[in-house]
Design an enzyme around this catalytic site. Sequence first.
Site, PDB file in Angstrom:
ATOM      1  N   GLN A  29      -6.854   9.030  -6.217  1.00 15.62           N
ATOM      2  CA  GLN A  29      -7.250   7.715  -5.716  1.00 15.62           C
ATOM      3  C   GLN A  29      -8.508   7.263  -6.467  1.00 15.62           C
ATOM      4  O   GLN A  29      -9.539   7.931  -6.411  1.00 15.62           O
ATOM      5  CB  GLN A  29      -7.529   7.818  -4.211  1.00 15.62           C
ATOM      6  CG  GLN A  29      -8.372   6.684  -3.621  1.00 15.62           C
ATOM      7  CD  GLN A  29      -7.661   5.359  -3.617  1.00 15.62           C
ATOM      8  OE1 GLN A  29      -7.741   4.632  -4.590  1.00 15.62           O
ATOM      9  NE2 GLN A  29      -6.968   5.063  -2.540  1.00 15.62           N
TER      10      GLN A  29
ATOM     11  N   GLY B 124      -3.727  -2.152  17.059  1.00 16.77           N
ATOM     12  CA  GLY B 124      -2.898  -1.178  16.356  1.00 16.77           C
ATOM     13  C   GLY B 124      -2.965  -1.422  14.855  1.00 16.77           C
ATOM     14  O   GLY B 124      -3.667  -2.308  14.389  1.00 16.77           O
TER      15      GLY B 124
ATOM     16  N   GLN C  60      -0.578  -3.338   9.242  1.00 16.65           N
ATOM     17  CA  GLN C  60       0.151  -3.067   8.004  1.00 16.65           C
ATOM     18  C   GLN C  60       0.266  -1.561   7.799  1.00 16.65           C
ATOM     19  O   GLN C  60      -0.734  -0.878   7.572  1.00 16.65           O
ATOM     20  CB  GLN C  60      -0.571  -3.706   6.822  1.00 16.65           C
ATOM     21  CG  GLN C  60       0.182  -3.570   5.508  1.00 16.65           C
ATOM     22  CD  GLN C  60      -0.498  -4.309   4.375  1.00 16.65           C
ATOM     23  OE1 GLN C  60      -1.463  -5.026   4.592  1.00 16.65           O
ATOM     24  NE2 GLN C  60      -0.012  -4.134   3.160  1.00 16.65           N
TER      25      GLN C  60
ATOM     26  N   GLY D 142      -3.289   2.601   1.325  1.00 25.36           N
ATOM     27  CA  GLY D 142      -3.723   2.382   2.708  1.00 25.36           C
ATOM     28  C   GLY D 142      -4.810   3.333   3.171  1.00 25.36           C
ATOM     29  O   GLY D 142      -4.897   3.653   4.351  1.00 25.36           O
ATOM     30  N   GLU D 143      -5.677   3.785   2.240  1.00 23.40           N
ATOM     31  CA  GLU D 143      -6.699   4.773   2.623  1.00 23.40           C
ATOM     32  C   GLU D 143      -7.690   4.202   3.635  1.00 23.40           C
ATOM     33  O   GLU D 143      -8.130   4.909   4.540  1.00 23.40           O
ATOM     34  CB  GLU D 143      -7.445   5.291   1.388  1.00 23.40           C
ATOM     35  CG  GLU D 143      -8.400   6.431   1.735  1.00 23.40           C
ATOM     36  CD  GLU D 143      -8.919   7.181   0.524  1.00 23.40           C
ATOM     37  OE1 GLU D 143      -9.849   8.002   0.696  1.00 23.40           O
ATOM     38  OE2 GLU D 143      -8.412   6.951  -0.595  1.00 23.40           O
TER      39      GLU D 143
ATOM     40  N   ASN E 261      16.129  -6.735   3.729  1.00 26.74           N
ATOM     41  CA  ASN E 261      15.264  -6.992   4.878  1.00 26.74           C
ATOM     42  C   ASN E 261      14.668  -8.406   4.804  1.00 26.74           C
ATOM     43  O   ASN E 261      14.637  -9.139   5.795  1.00 26.74           O
ATOM     44  CB  ASN E 261      14.127  -5.967   4.902  1.00 26.74           C
ATOM     45  CG  ASN E 261      13.496  -5.847   6.270  1.00 26.74           C
ATOM     46  OD1 ASN E 261      14.172  -5.890   7.288  1.00 26.74           O
ATOM     47  ND2 ASN E 261      12.190  -5.722   6.310  1.00 26.74           N
TER      48      ASN E 261
ATOM     49  N   ARG F  52      16.896 -11.299   5.924  1.00 30.49           N
ATOM     50  CA  ARG F  52      17.287 -11.424   7.332  1.00 30.49           C
ATOM     51  C   ARG F  52      16.666 -12.676   7.939  1.00 30.49           C
ATOM     52  O   ARG F  52      15.623 -13.145   7.503  1.00 30.49           O
ATOM     53  CB  ARG F  52      16.835 -10.191   8.121  1.00 30.49           C
ATOM     54  CG  ARG F  52      17.668  -8.944   7.878  1.00 30.49           C
ATOM     55  CD  ARG F  52      16.992  -7.716   8.428  1.00 30.49           C
ATOM     56  NE  ARG F  52      16.514  -7.912   9.794  1.00 30.49           N
ATOM     57  CZ  ARG F  52      15.643  -7.120  10.396  1.00 30.49           C
ATOM     58  NH1 ARG F  52      15.128  -6.101   9.739  1.00 30.49           N
ATOM     59  NH2 ARG F  52      15.264  -7.353  11.628  1.00 30.49           N
TER      60      ARG F  52
END
Length: 302
Positions: free
Chosen positions: A54, A75, A78, A95-96, A130, A133
């Site tokens: 990273q 919460g 992402q 997403g660290e 996805n 949709r």
Amino acid sequence: MAKAVKKQALGRGLSALLKDPTNDIKSVEDTNADKVVGNIIELDIESIEINPFQPRTNFNEETLKELSTSIKELGVIQPITVRKTGFNQYQLISGERRLRASKLAGLTTIPAYIRIANDNDSLVMALVENIQRHDLDPIEIALSYQRLIDEIQLTQEQMSDRVGKKRSTITNYLRLLKLDPIIQTGIRDGFISMGHGRALITIEDHEAQLEIYHKVIMENLSVRETETLVKEYQEGVQNAALQKENPKKKMLYTISDNQKRVFTNFFGAKVDVKIAASGKGKISVPFHSAEDLERILKLLEK
């Protein structure tokens, strides 16, 4: 007997399935791999290791605390992305900050997208399907576009070809991810529309974003009304910046009460002085009769 174990594992959900050694998924050819690719799965935070390569090493503690507070309330908006390295072992791809803030918030699990061996083509197909949709909210669509950029390294032009959408449409969705997480949640829950979000995204200050967002909700403002509100805010910010840049400028375009009194005393009437932002203005001297006008003219002749 093997079938019974498999059924029981599936009954416990995908998280449980990934912890079952009899159903360990190592590639897209394995049974149930299609249930993993393109889906969000809750993973134990302790099973995720930080990527040693990273490039980012410094994280602002204050912003981490702010994100942690947001995660406690809303919460993880992402999901992070991880690479499966072994049985119930994962390595972080992206997403660290979210992972660190989730640990700070005391979470034991975190939603994640899991990459497995040779799943690129499957993932692209799953994400494109996805996106197309009809029951997805704008934030879900934006997240799918972002995944195609982060994980498959697709450009917006390439995405445009894959999903059959204009590049400008893709850009508009991606920009929604810059909104404050609370506003993103508001879009997902249907409190405001994507149009409202596009208006709010032009405000860089998240506190101001939230203030206007709450006003939009409380007063049930339309997209057009929200755009007007945002425009008024931005004009106010610009004016404040100009005055801060040159505080003498404000004095240049105003007239004091003492100065007004000089005019009033001279003419013996309440004089109105107006000055525009350009510095131009006008002086209005009232009179109440022909005799009063003659009086004022004589004053000017002296």
